[in-house]
Design an enzyme around this catalytic site. Structure first.
Site, PDB file in Angstrom:
ATOM      1  N   ILE A  38      34.626  31.532  36.949  1.00  0.00           N
ATOM      2  CA  ILE A  38      36.078  31.435  36.812  1.00  0.00           C
ATOM      3  C   ILE A  38      36.463  30.464  35.707  1.00  0.00           C
ATOM      4  O   ILE A  38      37.447  30.683  34.984  1.00  0.00           O
ATOM      5  CB  ILE A  38      36.734  31.046  38.160  1.00  0.00           C
ATOM      6  CG1 ILE A  38      38.257  31.265  38.101  1.00  0.00           C
ATOM      7  CG2 ILE A  38      36.412  29.603  38.535  1.00  0.00           C
ATOM      8  CD1 ILE A  38      38.664  32.702  37.938  1.00  0.00           C
ATOM      9  N   SER A  41      29.058  19.655  35.591  1.00  0.00           N
ATOM     10  CA  SER A  41      28.597  20.816  36.335  1.00  0.00           C
ATOM     11  C   SER A  41      27.105  20.689  36.602  1.00  0.00           C
ATOM     12  O   SER A  41      26.357  20.161  35.777  1.00  0.00           O
ATOM     13  CB  SER A  41      28.869  22.097  35.548  1.00  0.00           C
ATOM     14  OG  SER A  41      28.476  23.245  36.261  1.00  0.00           O
ATOM     15  N   LYS A  89      42.155  27.951  43.257  1.00  0.00           N
ATOM     16  CA  LYS A  89      42.359  28.421  44.631  1.00  0.00           C
ATOM     17  C   LYS A  89      41.023  28.781  45.277  1.00  0.00           C
ATOM     18  O   LYS A  89      40.086  29.187  44.570  1.00  0.00           O
ATOM     19  CB  LYS A  89      43.323  29.610  44.657  1.00  0.00           C
ATOM     20  CG  LYS A  89      42.812  30.867  43.914  1.00  0.00           C
ATOM     21  CD  LYS A  89      41.906  31.712  44.783  1.00  0.00           C
ATOM     22  CE  LYS A  89      41.252  32.799  43.997  1.00  0.00           C
ATOM     23  NZ  LYS A  89      40.238  33.537  44.761  1.00  0.00           N
ATOM     24  N   ASP A 111      38.446  35.076  49.858  1.00  0.00           N
ATOM     25  CA  ASP A 111      38.487  34.506  48.518  1.00  0.00           C
ATOM     26  C   ASP A 111      39.406  35.331  47.618  1.00  0.00           C
ATOM     27  O   ASP A 111      40.290  34.770  46.971  1.00  0.00           O
ATOM     28  CB  ASP A 111      37.086  34.394  47.926  1.00  0.00           C
ATOM     29  CG  ASP A 111      37.103  33.792  46.529  1.00  0.00           C
ATOM     30  OD1 ASP A 111      37.363  32.590  46.408  1.00  0.00           O
ATOM     31  OD2 ASP A 111      36.875  34.538  45.554  1.00  0.00           O
TER      32      ASP A 111
END
Length: 311
Positions: free
Chosen positions: A17, A39, A93, A171
């Protein structure tokens, strides 16, 4: 007019994403400047990369804002670290794994004087605000949500979504709920639900939800990750002025079968414009209603066991 200085932002979680949506939106924006990433997996070529948010914040003090693209199970600690360091935070989200932890972050952001943005990107789809305006004039008589897709296509190899807290089919389904809670003129409440769990997974692969508002208007939602033919992301609303249909996840709109002219579909650029405005105005935006509906479904819904599922 003097040009505003861009806000120095970092990405945490360089996954699908982030690469597909967040980074292109940041690079195209004149309101943000990417300065670092953190990350466990990939890094952003050409920018400083770190293995943890703590290392990143310590090494790059000029960071002013952080976009969290890590799975929801790991978002609380990352958001807390950023807020304690005085950084503004955007959360992909769903904003967290539980309502309680997001509410705690909201209180922390207020104490720190930081912006916290629980982003719902589907609310920035071009059909959403025209649909909201129409339903303010013509209240819904009933709503049908069809959110059916092939998980193997849209979430290849993503094991976190099958873990507890990963939400499974919710999701993508929470995108529909984020649109629903934005466009409806009244609140709806879950009445009953069925959640189907593969025998070898901790999160559901399908869900059927039934809502109702205080006046008896009903909403039926069908979420399924097993669709391999006609994949759909539709919200169909019946009104006294005819049918309103949001298609393609809010990218298209039909009234009584007639396609409506909409603006360009730029969800994430719009989302980042809103984040910049929140920061400059000293405000937060933390609407938990979509996540609350999901929590209600897990609490109230009938859990059924299905056959084994493997990618």
């Amino acid at each position: 007019m003097k040009k505003k200085r861009p806000i120095k932002i970092a990405i945490v979680g360089v996954g699908k994403i982030a690469c597909d949506q967040h980074l292109p939106a940041i690079w195209a924006s004149d309101e943000f400047e990417l300065v670092a990433s953190a990350s466990l997996g990939d890094t952003v070529a050409g920018w400083p990369g770190f293995r943890s948010i703590d290392d990143m914040l310590a090494a790059v003090p000029k960071i002013e804002a952080v976009a969290l693209c890590v799975p929801p199970q790991y978002r609380y600690m990352a958001a807390r670290a950023a807020l304690l360091a005085g950084k503004h935070v955007l959360m992909e989200k769903p904003p967290g794994a539980t309502l309680s932890e997001v509410e705690d972050l909201q209180a922390l952001a207020a104490r720190q004087g930081c912006t916290l943005f629980a982003s719902w990107h589907s609310r920035h789809a071009p059909a959403v605000q025209p649909a909201k305006a129409f339903l303010a004039e013509w209240p819904p008589l009933g709503v049908q949500i069809i959110w059916r897709e092939d998980v193997r296509v849209w979430h290849p190899g993503q094991e976190w979504i099958w873990q507890a807290g990963g939400l499974g089919v919710f999701d993508p389904g929470i995108n529909a709920l984020s649109i629903l809670t934005e466009i409806l003129p009244s609140r709806v409440f879950l009445q009953r639900a069925t959640l189907g769990f593969p025998a070898n997974r901790a999160a559901p692969i399908m869900a059927e939800l039934f809502f109702q508002d205080a006046d008896g208007m009903q909403v039926h939602a069908d979420f399924d990750w097993r669709e391999t033919t006609q994949q759909r992301w539709d919200i169909v609303v019946q009104t006294a002025a005819g049918e309103l249909r949001l298609g393609d996840g809010g990218a298209s709109l039909w009234r009584q079968g007639v396609a409506q002219v909409l603006g360009e579909d730029k969800e994430y650029p719009s989302l980042y414009r809103h984040f910049a405005a929140l920061i400059r105005d000293g405000r937060s935006d933390v609407d938990l209603s979509p996540l609350r509906h999901v929590a209600d479904a897990f609490m109230l819904g009938l859990h059924t066991q299905l056959g084994l599922f493997d990618h």
